[in-house]
Design an enzyme around this catalytic site. Structure first.
Site, PDB file in Angstrom:
ATOM      1  N   SER A 176      46.988  53.158  40.907  1.00 12.94           N
ATOM      2  CA  SER A 176      47.918  52.851  39.811  1.00 12.94           C
ATOM      3  C   SER A 176      49.349  52.851  40.349  1.00 12.94           C
ATOM      4  CB  SER A 176      47.789  53.918  38.718  1.00 12.94           C
ATOM      5  OG  SER A 176      48.865  53.830  37.804  1.00 12.94           O
ATOM      6  N   TYR A 193      47.810  62.890  36.145  1.00 19.20           N
ATOM      7  CA  TYR A 193      47.128  61.628  36.484  1.00 19.20           C
ATOM      8  C   TYR A 193      47.798  60.917  37.654  1.00 19.20           C
ATOM      9  CZ  TYR A 193      45.825  56.689  35.919  1.00 19.20           C
ATOM     10  OH  TYR A 193      45.430  55.403  36.146  1.00 19.20           O
TER      11      TYR A 193
HETATM   12  N1  LIG Z   1      44.440  50.386  31.988  1.00 20.81           N
HETATM   13  C1  LIG Z   1      45.525  50.682  32.667  1.00 20.81           C
HETATM   14  O1  LIG Z   1      46.670  50.568  32.169  1.00 20.81           O
HETATM   15  C2  LIG Z   1      45.398  51.123  34.111  1.00 20.81           C
HETATM   16  C3  LIG Z   1      46.554  51.015  34.927  1.00 20.81           C
HETATM   17  C4  LIG Z   1      46.473  51.414  36.249  1.00 20.81           C
HETATM   18  C5  LIG Z   1      45.276  51.884  36.762  1.00 20.81           C
HETATM   19  N2  LIG Z   1      44.181  51.982  35.954  1.00 20.81           N
HETATM   20  C6  LIG Z   1      42.951  52.471  36.579  1.00 20.81           C
HETATM   21  O2  LIG Z   1      41.969  51.463  36.455  1.00 20.81           O
HETATM   22  C7  LIG Z   1      40.661  52.036  36.518  1.00 20.81           C
HETATM   23  C8  LIG Z   1      39.818  51.455  35.394  1.00 20.81           C
HETATM   24  O3  LIG Z   1      40.403  51.833  34.171  1.00 20.81           O
HETATM   25  P1  LIG Z   1      40.355  50.905  32.881  1.00 20.81           P
HETATM   26  O4  LIG Z   1      41.747  50.742  32.435  1.00 20.81           O
HETATM   27  O5  LIG Z   1      39.508  49.725  33.097  1.00 20.81           O
HETATM   28  O6  LIG Z   1      39.663  51.964  31.892  1.00 20.81           O
HETATM   29  P2  LIG Z   1      38.508  51.834  30.785  1.00 20.81           P
HETATM   30  O7  LIG Z   1      38.607  50.546  30.054  1.00 20.81           O
HETATM   31  O8  LIG Z   1      38.601  53.106  30.019  1.00 20.81           O
HETATM   32  O9  LIG Z   1      37.177  51.832  31.665  1.00 20.81           O
HETATM   33  C9  LIG Z   1      36.798  52.987  32.373  1.00 20.81           C
HETATM   34  C10 LIG Z   1      35.437  52.740  33.001  1.00 20.81           C
HETATM   35  O10 LIG Z   1      35.069  53.904  33.758  1.00 20.81           O
HETATM   36  C11 LIG Z   1      33.792  54.384  33.329  1.00 20.81           C
HETATM   37  N3  LIG Z   1      33.774  55.825  33.426  1.00 20.81           N
HETATM   38  C12 LIG Z   1      34.570  56.726  32.780  1.00 20.81           C
HETATM   39  N4  LIG Z   1      34.232  57.971  33.092  1.00 20.81           N
HETATM   40  C13 LIG Z   1      33.189  57.879  33.963  1.00 20.81           C
HETATM   41  C14 LIG Z   1      32.362  58.820  34.644  1.00 20.81           C
HETATM   42  N5  LIG Z   1      32.549  60.142  34.464  1.00 20.81           N
HETATM   43  N6  LIG Z   1      31.381  58.382  35.468  1.00 20.81           N
HETATM   44  C15 LIG Z   1      31.191  57.054  35.616  1.00 20.81           C
HETATM   45  N7  LIG Z   1      31.921  56.104  35.015  1.00 20.81           N
HETATM   46  C16 LIG Z   1      32.900  56.509  34.189  1.00 20.81           C
HETATM   47  C17 LIG Z   1      33.660  53.884  31.877  1.00 20.81           C
HETATM   48  O11 LIG Z   1      32.312  53.672  31.494  1.00 20.81           O
HETATM   49  P3  LIG Z   1      31.361  54.752  30.765  1.00 20.81           P
HETATM   50  O12 LIG Z   1      32.135  55.351  29.620  1.00 20.81           O
HETATM   51  O13 LIG Z   1      30.167  53.941  30.362  1.00 20.81           O
HETATM   52  O14 LIG Z   1      31.006  55.760  31.822  1.00 20.81           O
HETATM   53  C18 LIG Z   1      34.339  52.512  31.982  1.00 20.81           C
HETATM   54  O15 LIG Z   1      33.432  51.569  32.476  1.00 20.81           O
HETATM   55  C19 LIG Z   1      40.876  53.550  36.426  1.00 20.81           C
HETATM   56  O16 LIG Z   1      40.740  54.114  37.711  1.00 20.81           O
HETATM   57  C20 LIG Z   1      42.308  53.686  35.932  1.00 20.81           C
HETATM   58  O17 LIG Z   1      42.891  54.877  36.365  1.00 20.81           O
HETATM   59  C21 LIG Z   1      44.205  51.597  34.649  1.00 20.81           C
END
Ligand SMILES: NC(=O)c1ccc[n+]([C@@H]2O[C@H](COP(=O)([O-])OP(=O)(O)OC[C@H]3O[C@@H](n4cnc5c(N)ncnc54)[C@H](OP(=O)(O)O)[C@@H]3O)[C@@H](O)[C@H]2O)c1
Length: 257
Positions: free
Chosen positions: A133, A146
């Site tokens: 991030s 975080y």
């Molecule tokens: N969205 C943003 O603004 C943003 C910005 C920068 C970086 N990121 C990073 O991008 C990555 C993806 O995030 P996202 O924004 O796509 O979030 P999201 O929409 O909440 O998706 C999170 C994914 O991770 C899975 N997950 C959560 N806890 C888990 C666990 N304990 N074991 C296995 N799988 C798990 C969830 O599926 P299940 O619930 O089915 O397990 C889901 O598929 C993360 O690393 C986040 O830190 C996000």
């Protein structure tokens, strides 16, 4: 067995992980989809016309062991994407929640990279993308732990990527800014005050990331706005960066992205 390359994507049921799955499927990869929710994994696999599903909770040793065992068979691309945030300032947090954050955002990335990397190095090919991030570049969110987990992911990816570069293996940190996914809602973060121009599309983040991987970048920051932010926090006087961190936090919403 097919000749198609194989990609394993963690956190594939939503957001950036689902966008990776769709893009990689379109690019001809066979997929191994990892997350906790089996029904959502199977629905995505069906949408993609077939994929291997591996339900696992990566915040547990058992979940990590299961996916690490799958990585013993050759995989061409590992995307360590599953991640979470907390919505609690550190002094009000608990050991349980902080350890959960570290187990998923840090420990699982370390475990799965270590499961895949030796085989990739021995074969002289393979790619690993660790989703980090922009928040990892500076202490921009006073009280949130975080960004510290993402600072680890970026530094770890850069360091590992540098080491294995000569073997033909690429490791890259992908560092998005605010991206429209389920992330903020899951963490209970109110992102409604975040200006619309700051939001990125998950598909665009993924395509930019894959392009940067091909270019051999160790760290990828999608979108020119966030490239400027990163340039600013890296090169501006740190006193100024800290003042901005204190003042923008309230204005752009709770920005744990
Ligand atoms: N969205 C943003 O603004 C943003 C910005 C920068 C970086 N990121 C990073 O991008 C990555 C993806 O995030 P996202 O924004 O796509 O979030 P999201 O929409 O909440 O998706 C999170 C994914 O991770 C899975 N997950 C959560 N806890 C888990 C666990 N304990 N074991 C296995 N799988 C798990 C969830 O599926 P299940 O619930 O089915 O397990 C889901 O598929 C993360 O690393 C986040 O830190 C996000």
């Amino acid at each position: 067995m097919t000749d198609r390359p194989v990609a394993l994507v963690t956190g594939a049921t939503a957001g950036i992980g689902a966008a990776f799955a769709r893009e990689l499927s379109a690019q001809g990869y066979d997929l191994v989809l990892v997350a906790r929710d089996q029904a959502r994994l199977e629905a995505l696999a069906a949408e993609l016309g077939g994929a291997e599903v591996l339900p696992a909770d990566l915040s547990t040793p058992e979940g990590c062991d299961l996916v690490a065992a799958r990585l013993a068979a050759p995989v061409d691309l590992l995307v360590n994407n599953a991640g979470m945030s907390l919505n609690t300032p550190f002094p009000r947090s608990s050991v349980e929640r902080e350890e959960l954050l570290l187990r998923l955002n840090v420990n699982a990335v370390m475990r799965l990279t270590l499961a895949a990397l030796p085989g990739m190095s021995a074969r002289g090919r393979g790619d690993i993308i660790n989703v980090s991030s922009v928040t990892g570049f500076a202490a921009m969110m006073p009280g949130s732990t975080y960004p510290a987990t993402k600072a680890w992911v970026t530094n770890f990816s850069e360091s590992t990527g540098l080491l294995v570069r000569s073997t033909g293996v690429r490791v890259m940190a992908l560092c998005p800014g605010f991206t429209r996914t389920e992330f903020h809602e899951r963490a209970g973060i109110d992102a409604s005050k975040t200006p619309s121009w700051l939001w990125l599309d998950a598909g665009r983040v993924v395509r930019d990331g894959l392009r940067d991987l091909k270019k051999g970048k160790l760290v990828s920051v999608p979108d020119w706005k966030y490239k400027m932010v990163v340039f600013g926090v890296r090169h501006a006087p740190q006193g100024l960066v800290r003042r901005v961190a204190r003042t923008t936090r309230g204005r752009i919403g709770r920005g744990d992205h």
